[in-house]
Design a protein around this motif. Structure first.
Motif, mmCIF file in Angstrom:
data_model
loop_
_atom_site.group_PDB
_atom_site.id
_atom_site.type_symbol
_atom_site.label_atom_id
_atom_site.label_comp_id
_atom_site.label_asym_id
_atom_site.label_seq_id
_atom_site.Cartn_x
_atom_site.Cartn_y
_atom_site.Cartn_z
ATOM 1 N N ALA A 99 0.833 -1.210 0.000
ATOM 2 C CA ALA A 99 0.000 0.000 0.000
ATOM 3 C C ALA A 99 0.862 1.251 0.000
ATOM 4 O O ALA A 99 0.542 2.249 -0.653
ATOM 5 C CB ALA A 99 -0.929 -0.016 1.206
ATOM 6 N N ILE A 100 1.991 1.205 0.732
ATOM 7 C CA ILE A 100 2.897 2.356 0.739
ATOM 8 C C ILE A 100 3.477 2.582 -0.655
ATOM 9 O O ILE A 100 3.578 3.714 -1.138
ATOM 10 C CB ILE A 100 4.004 2.142 1.791
ATOM 11 N N LYS A 160 0.837 4.136 -2.804
ATOM 12 C CA LYS A 160 0.707 5.555 -2.475
ATOM 13 C C LYS A 160 1.829 6.391 -3.092
ATOM 14 O O LYS A 160 1.611 7.500 -3.594
ATOM 15 C CB LYS A 160 0.701 5.702 -0.954
ATOM 16 N N GLU A 161 3.060 5.835 -3.085
ATOM 17 C CA GLU A 161 4.167 6.562 -3.698
ATOM 18 C C GLU A 161 4.006 6.662 -5.210
ATOM 19 O O GLU A 161 4.381 7.667 -5.811
ATOM 20 C CB GLU A 161 5.489 5.866 -3.362
ATOM 21 N N ALA A 210 2.698 2.405 9.559
ATOM 22 C CA ALA A 210 2.215 2.534 8.178
ATOM 23 C C ALA A 210 1.306 3.748 8.035
ATOM 24 O O ALA A 210 1.331 4.424 7.007
ATOM 25 C CB ALA A 210 1.481 1.274 7.764
ATOM 26 N N ARG A 241 3.585 6.648 7.530
ATOM 27 C CA ARG A 241 4.171 6.651 6.187
ATOM 28 C C ARG A 241 3.146 7.035 5.135
ATOM 29 O O ARG A 241 3.470 7.665 4.137
ATOM 30 C CB ARG A 241 4.743 5.267 5.863
ATOM 31 N N LEU A 242 1.880 6.610 5.342
ATOM 32 C CA LEU A 242 0.846 6.904 4.353
ATOM 33 C C LEU A 242 0.278 8.301 4.520
ATOM 34 O O LEU A 242 -0.487 8.757 3.682
ATOM 35 C CB LEU A 242 -0.293 5.889 4.475
#
Lengths: 155, 92
Positions: free
Chosen positions: A100-101, A104-105, B70, B73-74
């Motif tokens: 998911a990270i 998102k990036e 997380a 980070r998000l």
């Protein structure tokens, strides 16, 4: 006898309810982080279901102490399986969060509709397709996929 | 036994519903932690103390830690004004 039925009914309601709530969350959520949380909920329900399957009423914990025989203990095999499944579940959760990270990036969004539209736009751009111009016929020359067009462009 | 089991199941299901229906993501993570905690007490009542120990340590502790990291980070931690960490994450 009524008490026995009631206890099992309550426990199975909890396990099936957790699985159902988790599945509903996975299906109906539009946010990637909420989908990962719902997956964890469904996993917890499956673990509870397995432990209930090995439970024996008025049984002892499966630890060897004086005066308790193995016939009086609850079944330890599902407990060992659930012990492994809990740790694997946290690993799956960490992997999903790292993906998911990355999403998102790459796309600067966590809404799955926006992510899907952006991915479709990327695939269309790589395949040389110019979007949904017609509903009746394919709008581009290459409709197979991005890899064929990428190979042609490279050679 | 039956009353405390029913209470734990009700708390667990309400927290699971809260995970779906809360808009705040930090609150959703806290609700998921409550689900794991109630589940670990339920495992203890089901005569599985080792599973209860693992669920409390890994499911409620480590999992919440991973989810909170997380969340940072998000960039989903909307708990008021933007801190210096959020600004640094945003500019990176």
């Amino acid at each position: 006898m009524s008490m026995v039925f009631d206890l099992q009914w309550i426990l199975y309601t909890g396990a099936i309810g957790l699985i159902a709530i988790g599945l509903v969350g996975i299906i109906w959520s539009r946010h990637l982080f909420r989908i990962i949380l719902s997956l964890a909920i469904a996993e917890a329900g499956a673990n509870l279901m397995l432990v209930i399957a090995g439970y024996r009423l008025h049984g002892h914990a499966p630890i060897m102490v004086a005066g308790v025989w193995p016939e009086q203990m609850v079944d330890p095999v599902p407990q060992a399986m659930v012990l492994t499944a809990i740790v694997i579940g946290v690993g799956i959760q960490a992997l999903a969060l790292s993906l998911a990270i990355r999403v998102k990036e790459a796309y600067h969004s966590l809404d799955i509709d926006e992510i899907r539209a952006a991915m479709q736009a990327d695939i269309d751009a790589q395949a040389g397709v110019t979007g949904d111009l017609s509903q009746e016929e394919p709008s581009g020359r290459e409709v197979i996929g991005p890899t064929v067009a990428a190979e042609e462009g490279r050679s | 036994m039956i009353w405390i089991t029913g209470l734990l199941v009700v708390v667990m299901l309400l927290a699971a519903l809260a995970v779906i229906f809360f808009n705040n993501h930090v609150a959703a993570v806290a609700a998921a932690s409550v689900v794991s905690l109630a589940l670990s007490v339920l495992f203890l009542l089901l005569k599985a103390p080792d599973v209860a120990m693992t669920e409390a340590a890994v499911g409620a502790g480590l999992s919440s830690l991973i989810l909170a990291l997380a969340l940072r980070r998000l960039g989903l931690t909307q708990t008021g004004a933007a801190s210096a960490t959020d600004e640094r994450e945003k500019n990176r």
